[in-house]
Design an enzyme around this catalytic site. Structure first.
Site, short mmCIF file in Angstrom:
data_model
loop_
_atom_site.label_atom_id
_atom_site.label_comp_id
_atom_site.label_asym_id
_atom_site.label_seq_id
_atom_site.Cartn_x
_atom_site.Cartn_y
_atom_site.Cartn_z
CD GLU A 101 4.40 58.22 66.58
OE1 GLU A 101 5.11 57.21 66.59
OE2 GLU A 101 4.84 59.35 66.29
CD GLU B 158 4.81 65.12 66.20
OE1 GLU B 158 5.60 64.55 65.41
OE2 GLU B 158 4.48 64.59 67.29
O1 G3I Z 1 20.58 64.48 73.12
C1 G3I Z 1 21.35 63.34 72.65
C2 G3I Z 1 22.82 63.70 72.56
O2 G3I Z 1 23.32 63.99 73.87
C3 G3I Z 1 23.58 62.53 71.96
O3 G3I Z 1 24.92 62.89 71.76
C4 G3I Z 1 22.97 62.15 70.62
C5 G3I Z 1 23.64 60.91 70.09
O4 G3I Z 1 22.89 60.47 68.96
O5 G3I Z 1 21.56 61.83 70.79
C6 G3I Z 1 20.84 62.96 71.28
O6 G3I Z 1 19.50 62.61 71.43
C7 G3I Z 1 18.78 62.54 70.18
C8 G3I Z 1 17.55 63.47 70.31
O7 G3I Z 1 16.69 63.36 69.15
C9 G3I Z 1 17.96 64.94 70.48
O8 G3I Z 1 18.58 65.37 69.30
C10 G3I Z 1 18.29 61.10 70.00
O9 G3I Z 1 19.41 60.27 69.76
C11 G3I Z 1 17.32 61.02 68.81
O10 G3I Z 1 16.75 59.71 68.75
C12 G3I Z 1 16.17 62.01 69.03
O11 G3I Z 1 15.34 61.96 67.87
C13 G3I Z 1 14.04 62.54 68.07
C14 G3I Z 1 12.98 61.45 67.77
O12 G3I Z 1 11.66 62.01 67.83
C15 G3I Z 1 13.07 60.31 68.78
O13 G3I Z 1 12.80 60.82 70.06
C16 G3I Z 1 13.86 63.68 67.07
O14 G3I Z 1 14.74 64.74 67.45
C17 G3I Z 1 12.44 64.19 67.09
O15 G3I Z 1 12.24 65.18 66.07
C18 G3I Z 1 11.46 63.04 66.83
O16 G3I Z 1 10.17 63.55 66.97
C19 G3I Z 1 9.09 62.59 66.74
C20 G3I Z 1 7.98 62.91 67.71
O17 G3I Z 1 8.46 62.84 69.04
C21 G3I Z 1 6.79 61.98 67.48
N1 G3I Z 1 6.32 62.07 66.10
C22 G3I Z 1 7.38 61.78 65.11
C23 G3I Z 1 8.54 62.74 65.31
C24 G3I Z 1 9.60 62.52 64.25
O18 G3I Z 1 10.14 61.22 64.40
#
Ligand code: G3I
Length: 377
Positions: free
Chosen positions: A168, A284
């Protein structure tokens, strides 16, 4: 490779699927409905017989803690991409430490079960750890970036099908030359951060395919047309300067009934990308159903139609070699939680091929049918 379905569990699922839908669907004619009676070959097998990889994003917690889900993942998928475990925010708790445990587990799981593994992602403007902005400066940014990529890519060298090296990096609305997105990496290193990332990854694992991954390239809107032009300009720059890049990743986070979809516009863009000598991975894919009615039957039909129209269009381009959904079951979709938009009726979204009970939905049928009707690569 995942087990080919027999008349066992999947056969039973197909029968349940037939009974529950048979009556309601008698008056419809979408191409995937024939599957109600066809053999229930899983998605990985349907894709593989056309030379296409199919898989999904998941995370170590779901695979470790939910055996029923893990079993369905292994039946339907041939590729695993970690949703979170290889991002800086998870991997780098502090400047001196790499927290490889969860990612190691996923790579070992993929190898043990004969799955291909996609690395996601080495350079992104998002999911950066809290220390990043305090520690990284213009003076040390290149060293920190190169060390991160070298350390991570070398660790898994030989086990990774492809890396989303840069994720991105394009956003024309930021009004930066080349349509680039304003990002910490651009501010710190200039636009060459992209080349640095690809060259470093290629040196660390010469066998991995190196991918530029982007979203919102799918619809016939002015904004997405501008983004397609800017992505093409970036890819042309990289290819013409000999940067080791092998594919464009089209994230394909789709929205039912939201924007105009023109298959010819999308196919023309994909052919322009392919003419640069690049492959294309749908990396994705999922379908938001926020604009579809509450009725699950109508929603599942609308989501399936969106999968069908998109996949049957992109699979006409022979350089499309992989299709991954961003999740396999609604049970774990990123679109529920993380503060993402909730449907106005408050009901949980249903964006993926399997429902919360791990049963196949019409979306599964539409994806399966798109693979069945695609020409072999
Ligand atoms: O693992 C921690 C957990 O220990 C904690 O308690 C919790 C508190 O909020 O957070 C958890 O981590 C989260 C993680 O997902 C695992 O669930 C993060 O906060 C959260 O920000 C993270 O979101 C991910 C996001 O990318 C940001 O990295 C989404 O799951 C994931 O589906 C999303 O994927 C992105 C791709 O990488 C890029 N393209 C877009 C796509 C959707 O946004």
């Amino acid at each position: 490779m995942a087990a080919v379905a027999g008349t066992g569990v999947l056969g039973g699922l197909a029968a349940v699927w037939n009974r529950s839908h048979g009556q309601q669907l008698a008056d419809r004619s979408e191409p995937w409905l024939e599957l109600l009676d066809a053999e229930d070959l899983p998605l990985v097998e349907r894709a593989a017989r056309k030379g296409v990889l199919y898989g999904a994003a998941t995370n170590h917690r779901a695979l470790q803690g939910d055996p029923a889900f893990a079993a369905r993942f292994l039946q339907e998928c041939g590729v695993l991409v970690p949703e979170y475990e290889l991002k800086w925010s998870k991997l780098r708790p502090d400047p001196e430490t790499y927290h490889f445990g969860p990612a190691d587990w996923l790579v070992e799981y993929a190898v043990a079960h004969g799955l291909e593994f996609r690395g996601h992602t080495l350079v992104w403007h998002s999911a950066l750890p809290a220390w990043f902005h305090e520690v990284v400066t213009k003076d040390n940014a290149e060293r920190i970036l190169v060390e991160h990529i070298r350390t991570v890519v070398k660790r898994y060298a030989g086990a990774v099908h492809s890396w989303d090296v840069v994720n991105e990096a394009v956003l024309p609305g930021d009004s930066i030359p080349g349509g680039l997105r304003r990002s910490p990496w651009l501010d710190l290193l200039g636009r060459e951060y992209i080349e640095i990332a690809f060259w470093t990854a290629a040196e660390a694992d010469p066998n991995a395919r190196l991918v530029y991954n982007e979203f919102e390239l799918d619809y016939a809107t002015r904004a997405e047309e501008a983004k397609r032009r800017a992505v093409l300009e970036l890819l042309e720059r990289l290819v013409s300067s000999g940067v080791p890049i092998h594919a464009l990743g089209m994230q394909a986070h789709l929205r039912a009934n939201r924007y105009r979809f023109d298959p010819e516009v999308l196919q023309a863009f994909l052919r322009d990308v392919a003419n640069l000598g690049l492959e294309i991975y749908i990396t994705e894919m999922d379908v938001r159903d926020h604009r579809l009615p509450t009725s699950i039957r109508e929603r599942d039909a609308g989501v399936a139609r969106t999968y069908w129209e998109y996949l049957s269009a992109v699979l006409e381009v022979p350089q499309v070699k992989a299709v991954l959904t961003w999740g396999l079951s609604d049970r774990y979709t990123w679109l529920r939680g993380n503060g993402h938009a909730v449907r106005s009726d408050g009901t949980p979204v249903r964006p993926l091929p399997l429902d919360d009970q791990l049963e196949r939905k019409e979306a599964w049928g539409a994806i399966a049918r798109a693979f069945d009707t695609a020409d072999p690569r």
